[in-house]
Scaffold this motif. Structure first.
Motif, mmCIF file in Angstrom:
data_model
loop_
_atom_site.group_PDB
_atom_site.id
_atom_site.type_symbol
_atom_site.label_atom_id
_atom_site.label_comp_id
_atom_site.label_asym_id
_atom_site.label_seq_id
_atom_site.Cartn_x
_atom_site.Cartn_y
_atom_site.Cartn_z
ATOM 1 N N ILE A 249 0.841 -1.192 0.000
ATOM 2 C CA ILE A 249 0.000 0.000 0.000
ATOM 3 C C ILE A 249 0.882 1.250 0.000
ATOM 4 O O ILE A 249 1.982 1.249 0.549
ATOM 5 N N ARG A 250 0.397 2.298 -0.624
ATOM 6 C CA ARG A 250 1.059 3.599 -0.597
ATOM 7 C C ARG A 250 0.010 4.694 -0.479
ATOM 8 O O ARG A 250 -1.187 4.428 -0.545
ATOM 9 N N ASN A 251 0.477 5.911 -0.292
ATOM 10 C CA ASN A 251 -0.403 7.087 -0.146
ATOM 11 C C ASN A 251 -1.299 6.999 1.100
ATOM 12 O O ASN A 251 -2.470 7.384 1.064
ATOM 13 N N VAL A 252 -0.747 6.494 2.184
ATOM 14 C CA VAL A 252 -1.420 6.529 3.486
ATOM 15 C C VAL A 252 -0.876 7.733 4.257
ATOM 16 O O VAL A 252 0.325 7.999 4.234
ATOM 17 N N TYR A 253 -1.769 8.453 4.940
ATOM 18 C CA TYR A 253 -1.344 9.608 5.729
ATOM 19 C C TYR A 253 -1.801 9.443 7.174
ATOM 20 O O TYR A 253 -2.925 9.001 7.442
ATOM 21 N N LEU A 254 -0.900 9.818 8.096
ATOM 22 C CA LEU A 254 -1.152 9.703 9.528
ATOM 23 C C LEU A 254 -0.942 11.047 10.213
ATOM 24 O O LEU A 254 -0.074 11.825 9.831
ATOM 25 N N HIS A 255 -1.748 11.279 11.246
ATOM 26 C CA HIS A 255 -1.541 12.392 12.170
ATOM 27 C C HIS A 255 -1.450 11.784 13.572
ATOM 28 O O HIS A 255 -2.229 10.897 13.924
ATOM 29 N N TYR A 256 -0.502 12.298 14.357
ATOM 30 C CA TYR A 256 -0.372 11.845 15.747
ATOM 31 C C TYR A 256 -0.449 13.078 16.636
ATOM 32 O O TYR A 256 0.425 13.950 16.590
ATOM 33 N N LEU A 257 -1.513 13.164 17.439
ATOM 34 C CA LEU A 257 -1.772 14.345 18.245
ATOM 35 C C LEU A 257 -1.687 13.999 19.727
ATOM 36 O O LEU A 257 -2.051 12.890 20.146
ATOM 37 N N THR A 258 -1.221 14.956 20.513
ATOM 38 C CA THR A 258 -1.017 14.740 21.945
ATOM 39 C C THR A 258 -1.718 15.833 22.739
ATOM 40 O O THR A 258 -2.469 16.648 22.186
ATOM 41 N N HIS A 259 -1.459 15.864 24.023
ATOM 42 C CA HIS A 259 -2.220 16.682 24.967
ATOM 43 C C HIS A 259 -2.386 18.129 24.494
ATOM 44 O O HIS A 259 -1.425 18.808 24.158
ATOM 45 N N GLY A 260 -3.627 18.582 24.471
ATOM 46 C CA GLY A 260 -3.940 19.951 24.124
ATOM 47 C C GLY A 260 -4.211 20.207 22.667
ATOM 48 O O GLY A 260 -4.708 21.289 22.301
ATOM 49 N N ASP A 261 -3.903 19.251 21.789
ATOM 50 C CA ASP A 261 -4.166 19.418 20.356
ATOM 51 C C ASP A 261 -5.648 19.224 20.059
ATOM 52 O O ASP A 261 -6.360 18.489 20.763
ATOM 53 N N ASN A 262 -6.106 19.862 18.980
ATOM 54 C CA ASN A 262 -7.492 19.745 18.526
ATOM 55 C C ASN A 262 -7.529 19.339 17.060
ATOM 56 O O ASN A 262 -6.637 19.707 16.282
ATOM 57 N N ILE A 263 -8.573 18.614 16.685
ATOM 58 C CA ILE A 263 -8.754 18.229 15.291
ATOM 59 C C ILE A 263 -10.230 18.328 14.916
ATOM 60 O O ILE A 263 -11.094 17.802 15.626
ATOM 61 N N GLY A 264 -10.516 19.029 13.843
ATOM 62 C CA GLY A 264 -11.864 19.038 13.292
ATOM 63 C C GLY A 264 -12.092 17.729 12.568
ATOM 64 O O GLY A 264 -11.420 17.445 11.562
ATOM 65 N N LEU A 265 -12.987 16.908 13.056
ATOM 66 C CA LEU A 265 -13.127 15.544 12.549
ATOM 67 C C LEU A 265 -13.871 15.466 11.217
ATOM 68 O O LEU A 265 -13.869 14.417 10.578
ATOM 69 N N GLN A 266 -14.485 16.559 10.799
ATOM 70 C CA GLN A 266 -15.153 16.557 9.504
ATOM 71 C C GLN A 266 -14.131 16.581 8.375
ATOM 72 O O GLN A 266 -14.217 15.817 7.418
ATOM 73 N N LYS A 267 -13.123 17.460 8.498
ATOM 74 C CA LYS A 267 -12.127 17.624 7.432
ATOM 75 C C LYS A 267 -10.705 17.321 7.900
ATOM 76 O O LYS A 267 -9.754 17.523 7.153
#
Length: 375
Positions: A249-267
């Motif tokens: 597989i290729r073209n996989v993207y990851l984000h790793y977030l820790t304490h205090g980070d925010n992510i808009g889960l829609q986009k």
């Protein structure tokens, strides 16, 4: 006990919250209830009431007295164990929700909190639900929709999904500590075309919580609190090459977030904590790290970051390298995991502490490829 939680946060509070404890995932529901009951009373809820639904009392999910009890609560907590016991208890064999699930969702819509730890996290998904398996076995033998006791390490999922509190994402827990990154990538890739498949996944580490607000709306948001991190997987543009002999597989993207980070889960738009600073231009190390056991988790870490996190973070914190790789310890075949911080606005953020392993580090848009070694 290690806690990895997903919280759907709303109203309640100290001295007001009436918490319904659901311990359907446990083999010892009453013992688990007593533990959670005492814990939540210690932290100030007004009441902690057992919702008497488990695999030994499946009819209770259809009992109107239990439904009335559910409607008296302002929040619900799902305990740990085996997430498949939860769906066996709360859903029909083909995923139809029981009156108890309907009542919980009704209360959630009115402002109740829904939370879970371990299996109580994993079961919240509205997509396919992971049941078991190890990363190398997932890459080597694929995903299976039924459990085979002769192959206890195979990747097994439930095709009718969890109880449906969070749509879009497949959920997993104890994540980095058990090296489940390969398992999640294989699961998403192999099931994305299934009726409840998804290209998006969330893996929550131990002693860490993902607090979700505005669920079911366009402004749904996740905030990370706790000791470790949460990994977000995006396979929406991935190329899974089924023509290869082994997983590729290729073209996989990851984000790793820790304490205090925010992510808009829609986009999947990310805001890093104000306590963190970009690593770019402020790297501490010269070269990135690699690994001969990339999915080791923290079994042999001896105080280090879990293995995948350790290697992935290093490509953002090195002056000369922006790519690296790790290999699976298991052979026949060994899989090679290629990691890159060069594209799609990839970046690392950090709150510096005493050293690399105590720094609070986050990153976004880590590019990932996985292939059998030699292919």
């Amino acid at each position: 006990m290690p806690l990895d939680k997903v919280w759907f946060w709303s109203e309640g509070g100290t001295g007001k919250a009436k918490l319904g404890i659901i311990n359907a995932a446990s083999t010892e529901p009453l013992d688990g209830y007593k533990y959670y009951h005492d814990l939540f009373l210690k932290y100030g809820v007004l009441s902690a009431t057992r919702i008497p639904i488990d695999v030994n009392h499946t009819s209770a999910a259809h009992d109107q007295n239990v439904v009335r009890l559910i409607k008296q609560q302002t929040g619900f907590f799902f305990g740990g164990g085996d997430q498949y016991r939860v769906v066996q208890t709360f859903l029909s064999s083909n995923g139809v929700p029981s009156p108890a699930v309907v009542a919980i969702k009704e209360m959630f819509a009115k402002g109740a909190v829904v939370a879970g730890t371990s299996a109580g996290t994993t079961c919240q998904t509205g997509r396919i639900m992971v049941r078991s398996g190890m990363s190398w076995e997932a890459l080597r033998y694929g995903a299976h929709d039924g459990y085979n006791p002769s192959h206890s390490n195979y990747l097994v999922y439930h095709p009718y999904g969890g109880i449906g509190m969070l749509d879009k994402f497949v959920l997993d827990s104890h994540f980095s500590q058990r090296g489940r990154e390969g398992r999640m990538i294989a699961l998403l890739a192999e099931t994305v075309d299934k009726p409840l498949g998804s290209p998006f996944g969330i893996g929550i580490d131990e002693n860490t919580a993902l607090v979700i607000t505005h669920a079911g709306t366009d402004i749904i948001n996740g905030k990370i609190i706790g000791e470790h991190g949460v990994t977000f997987f995006d396979l929406s543009s991935a190329h899974y090459d089924k023509a290869q002999n082994y997983f590729s597989i290729r073209n996989v993207y990851l984000h790793y977030l820790t304490h205090g980070d925010n992510i808009g889960l829609q986009k999947l738009n990310i805001t890093f904590s104000a306590s963190k600073r970009p690593m770019n231009g402020h790297e501490v190390y010269t070269h990135s790290l690699n690994s001969s056991d990339i999915f080791d988790g923290d079994r042999h870490s001896h105080g280090r970051k879990p293995e995948f996190v350790r290697v992935a973070t290093s490509v953002f914190d090195a002056t000369l390298d922006r790519t690296t790789y790790g290999e699976t310890y298991e052979k026949n075949p060994a899989f090679k995991v290629f990691l890159s911080a060069t594209g799609r606005e990839a970046g690392g953020w950090v709150e510096r502490k005493s050293d690399f392993h105590t720094d609070i580090t986050s990153y976004k848009n880590l590019y990932v490829e996985i292939h059998a070694k030699g292919n």
